[in-house]
Design an enzyme around this catalytic site. Sequence first.
Site: not given
Length: 397
Positions: A383, A179, A9, A90, A240
Site C-alpha cells: 500500500e 482497502h 499513515n 493515507r 469484526r
Amino acid sequence: MSDHVLVINAGSSSLKYSLVEARTGEAAASGLAERIGERQGRHLHRGPDGETETTRSIPGHEDALRLAIGAFESHGPSLDGLDLAAVGHRVVHGGSRFSASALIDDALVAEVTELVPLAPLHNPANLEGIRVARRLFPNLPQVAVFDTAFHQSLPPQAYTYAVPLAWLEDHGIRRYGFHGTSHAFVSQETARLLERDPAETNTIVLHLGNGCSASAVRGGRSVETSMGLTPLEGLVMGTRSGDLDPAIPAYLMREVGLSAEDIDLALNSASGLKGLAGENDFRELERLRASGDEHAGLAFDVYCHRIRKYVGAYYAVLETVDAVVFTAGVGEHSAEVRATSLNGLERLGICIDNDRNNEPATGARRISTDDSEVAVFVVPTNEEWQIAREALGVVLA
Ligand code: ADP
C-alpha cells in the site's frame, strides 16, 4: 525534484511512515511511532544502517513526526538531500466526493472533516497527520490517497442498499468499500503477472489481513466489494463480524438490553475470529486449531466458508474471471486458508496446485496448475508504494 515520497499513515495512537521511491517501490527507510499520548511511547526507525528503537513519551502526532524527521537526520537517509516530491497521506474515508487521490488544501481538509461521522475512528487521526505534516513540511505538496477511492467505480446496483432511498440521498448510506489502495495495487500487479492489459483483466482480490475484504475488479475498475458504509461488512475478520442479519442489533437491544454502543463495540472488537475462538491473531488461531481446539476449528471453517461464498458471488458478477488473488498477512501466508477456500472449484476452472500452494515462498507467485483456466496468485500487497505512486501522479498532473 526526485521521485521520493514520504508516505504517512496516521492512526489514533500511532504514526507509520515510509520513504518510498515512487517508480521502483524501493523503501529506503520506514518507521513507526506508537502509543502516542500514553505514558511510554515507542519509536522504531529502519534505515540504511539497520533498526533503531527508542522508548520515550510521545505526547502527540507532531512529536511523532518530529521524532521521524530526527531519525532521518541522524540515521539516514537525510530528507534535506533528497528533494522529496510530496508527502502522501493515507485517508480512510473519502465518501462519494473523492474518486481519486487529490492535492491537499484547506477545502480538502474541510471536506474530509465533514466525512468524520462515516469514519469516526480513522478520519480524525488521518486529519491530524495531515495537519502536522503541513506544518512541518510547509513547502512540499501533500496528497491524500483515499481507501475508498478505488471503489467509487462501483455501479449503482452494487453500491445501493435496498432501504428507503432517502437514507442514501439525505445521509449518504451506501456501500463505499475500503482497502482500495491494496485492491488497486494487487489487481494491477496481477495483470502484470498475467502479461495482460489491466483494462482487459478480470480479477477477484481477497485481502485477508486483520481487516478482510474482497473485491471484483473488471478491466482495472472495482465493480463490487465486500466492505460497506463502514469496514464492518463482508468477510469474517480478526475482531469484526462481517456480514450478519441486519435484524440482530435491534433484537439484542430489545431482548437483551444492549445499547447501540455495546453492539457497535462487540461487532467491531469482540467478534470475528476473536468472538468465536478468543483469538484474533491468525497464527495463534492455526496453532490452537492444530492442537484440536474445537472453537478455533469452527472459527477457521466459518472464515473460509465466507471467503468461498464471496468468490462464488463475484465470479457471477464478473462472468469471466482471469485470476483469483490472495494478499495481506493471512492471504499471503496461510496455504490452508487458500486451499480450504478454493478446493473443489474445478468446475469453475479454479485448480490449485497443492505443491505450489504449500511452498513457503514470500514473493508474488502462481499457486494454480498450469492448465487452470482461472489463475490463482499470491501477491504481497504494497500500500505504501501505491500511495507513493498516486501522490507522484497527482504532483506531476
Ligand atoms: P493489517 O490488516 O493490520 O495490515 P496484516 O496484513 O499484517 O494486517 O495481517 C495480519 C494477520 O496476518 C494476523 O492475523 C496474522 O496472524 C496473520 N499472519 C501473519 N503471518 C502469518 C503466517 N505466517 N501464517 C498465518 N497468518 C499470518
